[in-house]
Structure formats: structure tokens, C-alpha cells
Scaffold this motif. Structure first.
Motif, PDB file in Angstrom:
ATOM      1  N   GLN A  37       0.829  -1.215   0.000  1.00  0.00           N
ATOM      2  CA  GLN A  37       0.000   0.000   0.000  1.00  0.00           C
ATOM      3  C   GLN A  37       0.861   1.262   0.000  1.00  0.00           C
ATOM      4  OE1 GLN A  37      -2.396  -0.959   3.468  1.00  0.00           O
ATOM      5  NE2 GLN A  37      -4.149  -1.396   2.148  1.00  0.00           N
ATOM      6  N   TYR A  40       2.129   1.788  -3.416  1.00  0.00           N
ATOM      7  CA  TYR A  40       1.106   2.363  -4.295  1.00  0.00           C
ATOM      8  C   TYR A  40       0.954   3.871  -4.056  1.00  0.00           C
ATOM      9  CZ  TYR A  40      -3.172   2.976  -6.933  1.00  0.00           C
ATOM     10  OH  TYR A  40      -4.097   3.416  -7.842  1.00  0.00           O
ATOM     11  N   TYR A  43       3.857   5.504  -5.675  1.00  0.00           N
ATOM     12  CA  TYR A  43       3.661   5.415  -7.123  1.00  0.00           C
ATOM     13  C   TYR A  43       2.681   6.493  -7.593  1.00  0.00           C
ATOM     14  CZ  TYR A  43       2.561   3.520 -11.705  1.00  0.00           C
ATOM     15  OH  TYR A  43       2.356   3.383 -13.070  1.00  0.00           O
ATOM     16  N   GLN A  44       1.585   6.654  -6.864  1.00  0.00           N
ATOM     17  CA  GLN A  44       0.601   7.687  -7.211  1.00  0.00           C
ATOM     18  C   GLN A  44       1.230   9.081  -7.139  1.00  0.00           C
ATOM     19  OE1 GLN A  44      -2.812   7.591  -8.190  1.00  0.00           O
ATOM     20  NE2 GLN A  44      -2.146   5.517  -8.633  1.00  0.00           N
TER      21      GLN A  44
END
Length: 147
Positions: A37, A40, A43-44
Motif C-alpha cells: 500500500q 502504491y 507510485y501515485q
């Protein structure tokens, strides 16, 4: 649902479970101390530059309170910084630090290496077919529902 489709879905589910038992743990913590998580979120942030907690929560389909706890851990490791909006102090933007960029780069490389190792079992033609099927499914999942 036809019996062939039902049987194919059952085979797919079993194969997916089998694969994820092995690959899942390798992808869920690509580098020590960075969860899937958290990966992610970073990454976002890499894709968007900066986001609000609400934007991150929406992209992950979770409540903002869940994101806040993850951001706290990323902040503790100096992977992200919180910036208050100058026009509206209630709005907090999250952006990645250089440390966050470094750990994300390491994690992306580890994930790439892991997937390359496992997908090398497929021929180039099989890989292309596999990716094409997933892209088609992704489009179908996001298409408006017919009533």
C-alpha cells in the motif's frame, strides 16, 4: 453462465491463487519496510506530483483515515512531506521526498526483477497474448454498465 465459462473461471481462480501464494509476498513488500500500500501511494505521488489525502484515498478505494496512517509511516521514514495549501489551510498536499523517490525506484526495480523472473516461463507470443487479454479485461471492467 455456460459450463465452459464456469470451468474456465474456476481454473483461472485456482491458477491465480497458486501464483499469488508465491509472487504475492514478493510484491507486497518489494523492499524491507515498504508495504504494498505504501508502494502504491508513492507510485501515485510519482505519477501526479502531489495529492491530497482525499485524492489518495479515492485512488485506493479506502477511507481518508486509512491513508493518514500510511502517510504517517511514510513521513516517519522521510519518504513524503505534508504541505498545507496556502489558500485553504485545511487542505494538505502530500509530496514525495528524494528519499521517497529512491525507495520507490528500488521497489520498482525489485518488482520488475520478480515479475521478469516468473514471466520468463512464457514465450514472447504467450506474453503478448496474456497482456492483451488483461488489457481487454481492464477496459471491460471500466466500461459503463449496460442495463
Amino acid at each position: 453462465m455456460s459450463s465452459n465459462l464456469k470451468e474456465s473461471i474456476e481454473r483461472l481462480q485456482e491458477a491465480f491463487r497458486s501464483i499469488m501464494r508465491v509472487i504475492g509476498p514478493q510484491l507486497s513488500e518489494p523492499v524491507p519496510g515498504l508495504t504494498g500500500q505504501q508502494y502504491y501511494i508513492l507510485y501515485q505521488l510519482e505519477q501526479k506530483g502531489r495529492c491530497t489525502v482525499g485524492e489518495l484515498a479515492d485512488s485506493m478505494c479506502v477511507k481518508p483515515s486509512a491513508i493518514t496512517a500510511m502517510i504517517d509511516r511514510l513521513d516517519k521514514h522521510d519518504y513524503v512531506i505534508r504541505d498545507r495549501d496556502e489558500e485553504d489551510r485545511r487542505v494538505v498536499h502530500i509530496r514525495m521526498t528524494d528519499g521517497g523517490k529512491d525507495i520507490l525506484s528500488q521497489a520498482k526495480q525489485k518488482r520488475q526483477d520478480t515479475l521478469q523472473q516468473h514471466f520468463s516461463a512464457l514465450s514472447p507470443e504467450e506474453m503478448e497474448s496474456f497482456v492483451s487479454c488483461f488489457e481487454k479485461l481492464a477496459l471491460a471492467v471500466h466500461a459503463p454498465k449496460k442495463e
